[in-house]
Design a protein around this motif. Structure first.
Motif, PDB file in Angstrom:
ATOM      1  N   SER A  19      10.397   2.595  -6.614  1.00 42.46           N
ATOM      2  CA  SER A  19       9.185   3.409  -6.649  1.00 42.46           C
ATOM      3  C   SER A  19       8.248   3.050  -5.519  1.00 42.46           C
ATOM      4  CB  SER A  19       8.472   3.226  -7.997  1.00 42.46           C
ATOM      5  OG  SER A  19       7.256   3.942  -8.028  1.00 42.46           O
ATOM      6  N   VAL A  20       8.036   1.746  -5.306  1.00 43.50           N
ATOM      7  CA  VAL A  20       7.166   1.296  -4.215  1.00 43.50           C
ATOM      8  C   VAL A  20       7.727   1.751  -2.874  1.00 43.50           C
ATOM      9  CG1 VAL A  20       6.355  -0.732  -2.961  1.00 43.50           C
ATOM     10  CG2 VAL A  20       6.219  -0.668  -5.452  1.00 43.50           C
ATOM     11  N   ALA A  21       9.032   1.637  -2.727  1.00 49.02           N
ATOM     12  CA  ALA A  21       9.657   2.026  -1.462  1.00 49.02           C
ATOM     13  C   ALA A  21       9.455   3.507  -1.199  1.00 49.02           C
ATOM     14  CB  ALA A  21      11.154   1.694  -1.493  1.00 49.02           C
ATOM     15  N   ALA A  22       9.531   4.321  -2.262  1.00 53.68           N
ATOM     16  CA  ALA A  22       9.348   5.758  -2.087  1.00 53.68           C
ATOM     17  C   ALA A  22       7.923   6.082  -1.677  1.00 53.68           C
ATOM     18  CB  ALA A  22       9.695   6.486  -3.392  1.00 53.68           C
ATOM     19  N   VAL A  23       6.949   5.404  -2.306  1.00 56.77           N
ATOM     20  CA  VAL A  23       5.542   5.668  -1.997  1.00 56.77           C
ATOM     21  C   VAL A  23       5.210   5.273  -0.565  1.00 56.77           C
ATOM     22  CG1 VAL A  23       3.173   4.997  -2.523  1.00 56.77           C
ATOM     23  CG2 VAL A  23       4.755   5.479  -4.383  1.00 56.77           C
ATOM     24  N   GLY A  24       5.733   4.114  -0.120  1.00 58.02           N
ATOM     25  CA  GLY A  24       5.376   3.614   1.203  1.00 58.02           C
ATOM     26  C   GLY A  24       6.429   3.867   2.257  1.00 58.02           C
ATOM     27  N   ALA A  25       7.330   4.809   2.008  1.00 61.24           N
ATOM     28  CA  ALA A  25       8.464   4.986   2.913  1.00 61.24           C
ATOM     29  C   ALA A  25       8.031   5.309   4.336  1.00 61.24           C
ATOM     30  CB  ALA A  25       9.376   6.098   2.389  1.00 61.24           C
ATOM     31  N   HIS A  26       7.050   6.193   4.491  1.00 57.59           N
ATOM     32  CA  HIS A  26       6.647   6.587   5.834  1.00 57.59           C
ATOM     33  C   HIS A  26       6.040   5.416   6.594  1.00 57.59           C
ATOM     34  CE1 HIS A  26       7.642  10.729   5.111  1.00 57.59           C
ATOM     35  NE2 HIS A  26       6.853  10.779   4.055  1.00 57.59           N
ATOM     36  N   ALA A  27       5.098   4.715   5.961  1.00 60.93           N
ATOM     37  CA  ALA A  27       4.452   3.598   6.640  1.00 60.93           C
ATOM     38  C   ALA A  27       5.438   2.473   6.902  1.00 60.93           C
ATOM     39  CB  ALA A  27       3.267   3.092   5.813  1.00 60.93           C
ATOM     40  N   GLN A  28       6.327   2.211   5.914  1.00 64.06           N
ATOM     41  CA  GLN A  28       7.291   1.142   6.105  1.00 64.06           C
ATOM     42  C   GLN A  28       8.240   1.470   7.251  1.00 64.06           C
ATOM     43  OE1 GLN A  28       7.153  -1.647   4.701  1.00 64.06           O
ATOM     44  NE2 GLN A  28       6.246  -1.505   2.680  1.00 64.06           N
ATOM     45  N   GLY A  29       8.428   2.756   7.532  1.00 64.48           N
ATOM     46  CA  GLY A  29       9.341   3.146   8.593  1.00 64.48           C
ATOM     47  C   GLY A  29       8.737   3.005   9.978  1.00 64.48           C
ATOM     48  N   ALA A  30       7.408   2.914  10.054  1.00 67.05           N
ATOM     49  CA  ALA A  30       6.749   2.751  11.343  1.00 67.05           C
ATOM     50  C   ALA A  30       6.921   1.316  11.825  1.00 67.05           C
ATOM     51  CB  ALA A  30       5.265   3.098  11.223  1.00 67.05           C
ATOM     52  N   THR A  31       7.119   1.161  13.128  1.00 66.80           N
ATOM     53  CA  THR A  31       7.252  -0.166  13.710  1.00 66.80           C
ATOM     54  C   THR A  31       5.879  -0.685  14.107  1.00 66.80           C
ATOM     55  OG1 THR A  31       9.465   0.336  14.562  1.00 66.80           O
ATOM     56  CG2 THR A  31       8.294  -1.517  15.564  1.00 66.80           C
ATOM     57  N   GLY A  32       5.462  -1.796  13.477  1.00 67.37           N
ATOM     58  CA  GLY A  32       4.138  -2.323  13.725  1.00 67.37           C
ATOM     59  C   GLY A  32       4.052  -3.119  15.007  1.00 67.37           C
ATOM     60  N   ASN A  33       2.891  -3.087  15.631  1.00 64.83           N
ATOM     61  CA  ASN A  33       2.625  -3.835  16.857  1.00 64.83           C
ATOM     62  C   ASN A  33       1.398  -4.697  16.618  1.00 64.83           C
ATOM     63  OD1 ASN A  33       1.113  -4.213  19.526  1.00 64.83           O
ATOM     64  ND2 ASN A  33       3.097  -3.475  20.264  1.00 64.83           N
ATOM     65  N   ALA A  34       1.573  -6.018  16.658  1.00 62.19           N
ATOM     66  CA  ALA A  34       0.481  -6.932  16.326  1.00 62.19           C
ATOM     67  C   ALA A  34      -0.683  -6.808  17.297  1.00 62.19           C
ATOM     68  CB  ALA A  34       0.999  -8.368  16.295  1.00 62.19           C
ATOM     69  N   ASP A  35      -0.403  -6.603  18.581  1.00 64.55           N
ATOM     70  CA  ASP A  35      -1.484  -6.459  19.561  1.00 64.55           C
ATOM     71  C   ASP A  35      -2.298  -5.199  19.290  1.00 64.55           C
ATOM     72  OD1 ASP A  35      -0.810  -8.791  20.895  1.00 64.55           O
ATOM     73  OD2 ASP A  35       0.535  -7.777  22.303  1.00 64.55           O
ATOM     74  N   GLN A 101       1.053   4.591  11.166  1.00 66.57           N
ATOM     75  CA  GLN A 101       1.158   3.670  12.307  1.00 66.57           C
ATOM     76  C   GLN A 101       0.033   2.649  12.270  1.00 66.57           C
ATOM     77  OE1 GLN A 101       3.793   3.707  14.727  1.00 66.57           O
ATOM     78  NE2 GLN A 101       2.904   1.651  14.868  1.00 66.57           N
ATOM     79  N   ASP A 102      -1.172   3.077  11.895  1.00 65.32           N
ATOM     80  CA  ASP A 102      -2.288   2.133  11.779  1.00 65.32           C
ATOM     81  C   ASP A 102      -1.959   1.036  10.768  1.00 65.32           C
ATOM     82  OD1 ASP A 102      -3.861   3.611  13.560  1.00 65.32           O
ATOM     83  OD2 ASP A 102      -4.804   4.773  11.954  1.00 65.32           O
ATOM     84  N   MET A 103      -1.436   1.437   9.605  1.00 64.74           N
ATOM     85  CA  MET A 103      -1.091   0.466   8.568  1.00 64.74           C
ATOM     86  C   MET A 103      -0.045  -0.515   9.089  1.00 64.74           C
ATOM     87  SD  MET A 103      -0.859   2.602   5.023  1.00 64.74           S
ATOM     88  CE  MET A 103      -2.186   3.653   4.439  1.00 64.74           C
ATOM     89  N   ALA A 104       0.967  -0.002   9.755  1.00 64.97           N
ATOM     90  CA  ALA A 104       2.040  -0.869  10.264  1.00 64.97           C
ATOM     91  C   ALA A 104       1.500  -1.839  11.307  1.00 64.97           C
ATOM     92  CB  ALA A 104       3.158  -0.014  10.851  1.00 64.97           C
ATOM     93  N   ASP A 105       0.610  -1.379  12.167  1.00 67.32           N
ATOM     94  CA  ASP A 105       0.049  -2.248  13.203  1.00 67.32           C
ATOM     95  C   ASP A 105      -0.836  -3.328  12.594  1.00 67.32           C
ATOM     96  OD1 ASP A 105       1.334  -0.777  15.165  1.00 67.32           O
ATOM     97  OD2 ASP A 105      -0.429   0.437  15.653  1.00 67.32           O
ATOM     98  N   LEU A 106      -1.701  -2.953  11.654  1.00 64.21           N
ATOM     99  CA  LEU A 106      -2.560  -3.939  10.995  1.00 64.21           C
ATOM    100  C   LEU A 106      -1.727  -4.956  10.227  1.00 64.21           C
ATOM    101  CD1 LEU A 106      -5.356  -1.554   9.687  1.00 64.21           C
ATOM    102  CD2 LEU A 106      -5.657  -3.377  11.376  1.00 64.21           C
TER     103      LEU A 106
END
Length: 222
Positions: A19-35, A101-106
Motif C-alpha cells: 500500500s505504501v509503495a502504491a501511494v509513493g510510487a511516483h516520488a519513489q521512482g524519482a532519482t534524488g539529488n542531495a545537492d 522530484q522535490d521530495m526525492a531531492d530533499l
C-alpha cells in the motif's frame, strides 16, 4: 502466542508495504539529488535545522530529527502529509507544495547527514517497558535495535525525541480530528492497545537509545 502475533504482524506489514509503495510510487521512482535537495531545504530548516526547536501547533513537542532517516522513509512521510494521511496543518501545506522530484531531492539531502550506525543490541529496557515493547511487537517492523526497520519506508526511531515519539504514537489513536491524526492500520492497532502513560514509557525508552539521527544546524539566512 508471541510467535503467532509476530507472524500475523509480519503478514499485515507485507500488505501495508504494498500500500505504501502504491501511494509513493511516483516520488519513489524519482532519482534524488542531495545537492539539489540542499538548495530546496530552505522551507525545512526553520524547524528541522534548529537544535531543540519545538513545534507549537497543534501540539507542543520537539520537531523530529530527520537527518539520517532513509530517503524512502522521508518520501513516504512527505507523501502521507501531502495526501492527508498524516494530519498536521503546516506539514501538509509544505508537502502539498512539493513535486515528486522535490521530495526525492530533499530525501537524498537529509538521508546523507546521519551519524554512525548504532549497536545491533540496544541497552536493556526495564521489565515493564520490555513487556510493552513485546506486546506492541515493535521490533517486528523497526528492528531489534530500533534503527534497522525491515522496510526502508519505515522510520528509524531509536534516539528520536521522546516527546515527539509520544505525540506520533498518540496520533495513531486519534479519530475525527482535522489537525491531529495518522492513518495507518498497523500502527493504529498497535497504539490503541496502550494507555497514554504506557505510550510515554515506550517513547522515553526509545528516545534514550543510541541513534543515527541528528539535527544538523542550518542558517536561516544562507
Amino acid at each position: 502466542m508471541n510467535q503467532l502475533l509476530s507472524t500475523m504482524i509480519r503478514s499485515l506489514v507485507a500488505a501495508a508495504t504494498f500500500s505504501v509503495a502504491a501511494v509513493g510510487a511516483h516520488a519513489q521512482g524519482a532519482t534524488g539529488n542531495a545537492d539539489a535537495g540542499k538548495k530546496k531545504a530552505d522551507m525545512c530548516i526553520g524547524c528541522h535545522g534548529i537544535v531543540g526547536y519545538q513545534n507549537s501547533f497543534p501540539e507542543i513537542h520537539k520537531v523530529p530529527m530527520i537527518s539520517g532517516q532513509s530517503d524512502k522513509y522521508i518520501i513516504a512521510a512527505l507523501t502521507a502529509y501531502k495526501s492527508g494521511d498524516r494530519k498536521h496543518p503546516s506539514m501538509r501545506g509544505i508537502a502539498g507544495s512539493l513535486s515528486d522530484q522535490d521530495m526525492a531531492d530533499l530525501a537524498a539531502f537529509y538521508s546523507t547527514q546521519g551519524g554512525q550506525p548504532v549497536p545491533d543490541a540496544p541497552k536493556a529496557a526495564s521489565a515493564a517497558v520490555a513487556a510493552l515493547l513485546e506486546k506492541g511487537a515493535c521490533v517486528s517492523c523497526h528492528g531489534a535495535n530500533f534503527s534497522k526497520p525491515i522496510d526502508p519506508s519505515y522510520p528509524k526511531i531509536a534516539g528520536q525525541h521522546p516527546d515527539y515519539l509520544f505525540v506520533a504514537l498518540k496520533a495513531y489513536t486519534v479519530e475525527g480530528s482535522n489537525v491531529v491524526g495518522r492513518s495507518n492500520p498497523i500502527m493504529a492497532g498497535m497504539a490503541k492497545q496502550f494507555k497514554p502513560a504506557e505510550l510515554r514509557q515506550i517513547a522515553k525508552y526509545l528516545g534514550s537509545l543510541d541513534t543515527e539521527l541528528k539535527t544538523v544546524p542550518q542558517s536561516r539566512f544562507r
